[in-house]
Write an enzyme that holds these catalytic residues in place. Structure first.
Site, PDB file in Angstrom:
ATOM      1  N   LYS A  58     -11.518  -0.713  -1.051  1.00 16.16           N
ATOM      2  CA  LYS A  58     -10.707  -0.215  -2.158  1.00 16.16           C
ATOM      3  C   LYS A  58     -11.495  -0.359  -3.470  1.00 16.16           C
ATOM      4  O   LYS A  58     -12.303   0.478  -3.802  1.00 16.16           O
ATOM      5  CB  LYS A  58      -9.379  -0.977  -2.219  1.00 16.16           C
ATOM      6  CG  LYS A  58      -8.607  -1.006  -0.903  1.00 16.16           C
ATOM      7  CD  LYS A  58      -8.211   0.367  -0.417  1.00 16.16           C
ATOM      8  CE  LYS A  58      -7.331   0.350   0.815  1.00 16.16           C
ATOM      9  NZ  LYS A  58      -8.012   0.039   2.063  1.00 16.16           N
TER      10      LYS A  58
ATOM     11  N   HIS B 255      -5.118  -4.406  -1.979  1.00 15.42           N
ATOM     12  CA  HIS B 255      -4.877  -3.414  -3.034  1.00 15.42           C
ATOM     13  C   HIS B 255      -4.743  -4.041  -4.416  1.00 15.42           C
ATOM     14  O   HIS B 255      -4.471  -3.325  -5.381  1.00 15.42           O
ATOM     15  CB  HIS B 255      -3.623  -2.605  -2.704  1.00 15.42           C
ATOM     16  CG  HIS B 255      -3.802  -1.678  -1.544  1.00 15.42           C
ATOM     17  ND1 HIS B 255      -4.248  -0.385  -1.662  1.00 15.42           N
ATOM     18  CD2 HIS B 255      -3.631  -1.876  -0.206  1.00 15.42           C
ATOM     19  CE1 HIS B 255      -4.323   0.187  -0.470  1.00 15.42           C
ATOM     20  NE2 HIS B 255      -3.947  -0.705   0.428  1.00 15.42           N
TER      21      HIS B 255
ATOM     22  N   SER C 219       0.791  -1.229   0.000  1.00 16.08           N
ATOM     23  CA  SER C 219       0.000   0.000   0.000  1.00 16.08           C
ATOM     24  C   SER C 219       0.818   1.271   0.000  1.00 16.08           C
ATOM     25  O   SER C 219       0.271   2.348  -0.259  1.00 16.08           O
ATOM     26  CB  SER C 219      -0.939   0.010   1.211  1.00 16.08           C
ATOM     27  OG  SER C 219      -0.206  -0.031   2.427  1.00 16.08           O
TER      28      SER C 219
END
Length: 407
Positions: free
Chosen positions: A244, A213, A185
């Site tokens: 996300k 992610h 990240s």
């Protein structure tokens, strides 16, 4: 003496940011207009720090499902999954996640943070060994503490170092569980997952991959790095988040191992937390459907990520090692990072400041996250603002035309 006296140095640093009007922790958007734009006061701000990778927070179908669920089931469950907090939507979302990943089992947590804490603290007991990539997220380290396992860190993205550490643990009793991330990240780099999977097989360890992610970003169908690297069969558990690519909040874990459901009664963060509201569950279900049926979103996302990454590289910024939706410009020090962030915000661009201990190697980062909803013109505008501020602060070379004029 105040109970908060121990935080005095941090308080002083915080106050300095306040006095310099460069405190990123106090930004409040008066209105969010779209996945890419917001309003602060009377100014419109381009959003480049939201992790809204597929831009689904304003998708009409996602919003409609959330509204319908609220009207039918109310605003919350008012209880944990074990008590009174499991609704039909929770079960349907778990079945949808298991189907998406081609796994037998799935369970949903109230946040992505809790998914890591809940899964790792339950999987690894005090006689087991967790081997963590040095750059793993705080939730992974916190999960290791809650479970009282023996924790070994290995060098970031270094399969040889992992192998050496597993070798040293060779005859030591207890299970060995390796934890890595799909995309990290802070610098946006991906794990060498094929090599990690090979080490895991050689030493008979288990492998957990946090795809927070990389869900909706990597892989032919968006399942993440394990799919992209064709090693899904070697990954025992995949953990992820809805906050996300799915544009909401919540977390999950999927796996094939027999006895998986015992996690529901041994994972304390699962047992003792109120379950997600029906609206959030319904939105996540619809967002997952959008992810599966609209591959164009991933294509746009990666096109935008490459445009921004290589644009910053061409300007002369020092970046992470590869283009992904997380694009971080490495700053000389925290003070420069805060000043750069503040100037960008004044110019109408919102990004993130990331500092140690959250960052690897003590780096100060100006962290951006690109989304599918950004237009090429918005990316170009962001690059022009980075160039303007970077030159004004002496961090990158002047434009070529300026150099010629000076000569």
């Amino acid at each position: 003496m105040s109970l908060f006296h121990k935080f005095a140095p941090l308080r002083a640093a915080y106050d300095r940011l306040e006095s310099a009007k460069s405190n990123p922790f106090n930004v409040a958007f008066d209105r969010v207009l779209s996945p890419t734009e917001a309003r602060i006061g009377d100014r419109e701000i381009l959003l480049l720090g939201t992790n809204n990778y597929l831009g689904l927070t304003y998708d009409p179908a996602v919003i409609a499902r959330a509204v319908e669920a609220t009207e039918m089931f109310g605003t919350g469950t008012t209880g944990s999954r074990i008590a009174n907090g499991s609704y039909d939507g929770h079960k349907r979302l778990e079945r949808a996640l298991a189907d998406f990943y081609g796994r037998k089992h799935a369970m949903v947590f109230s946040t992505g943070y809790q998914a890591n804490v809940g899964v790792l603290s339950a999987l690894a007991g005090k006689n087991d060994h967790l081997l963590l990539d040095a750059d793993c997220h705080a939730s992974i380290y916190d999960g290791s503490r809650l479970g009282h396992a023996q924790v070994t860190r290995f060098r970031h993205n270094d399969p040889d170092d992992l192998a050496n550490r597993l070798r040293r643990l060779g005859d030591t009793p207890g299970d060995k569980i390796v934890v890595v991330e799909g995309i990290y990240s802070m610098l946006g780099d991906a794990a060498p997952l094929r090599e990690f999977a090979a080490v895991k097989r050689e030493w008979g360890a288990y492998l957990v991959v946090d795809e927070a992610h990389s869900l909706g970003v990597l892989g032919q169908t968006g399942r993440g790095l394990a799919e992209a690297e064709a090693v899904e069969a070697d990954v025992d558990f995949i953990v992820g988040t809805f906050s996300k690519s799915l544009g909401g909040v919540g977390g999950f874990c999927v796996g094939d191992m027999e006895g998986f459901d015992i996690l529901r009664v041994v994972s304390r963060p699962y047992m003792f937390t109120a379950s997600l509201p029906p609206s959030v569950i319904a939105a996540a279900l619809e967002a997952l459907h959008q992810l599966r049926t609209r591959p164009i979103l991933r294509e746009r996302l990666m096109d935008n990520a490459r445009q921004f990454y290589y644009g910053l590289a061409d300007l002369g910024f020092n970046l992470g090692p590869e283009p992904n939706p997380v694009v971080s410009a490495i700053m000389p020090d925290p003070e420069t990072a805060f000043a750069f962030w503040s100037r960008l915000l004044d110019a109408g661009l919102y990004t993130n400041v990331s500092l140690p201990p959250a960052t690897p190697k003590g780096l100060a980062l100006l962290r951006s996250s690109v989304g599918a909803a950004h237009t090429p013109d918005q990316i170009d505008h962001a690059l022009s603002l980075f160039a303007e501020v970077g030159r004004a602060m002496g961090l990158i070379a002047p434009a070529r035309a300026e150099v010629r004029a000076a000569g």
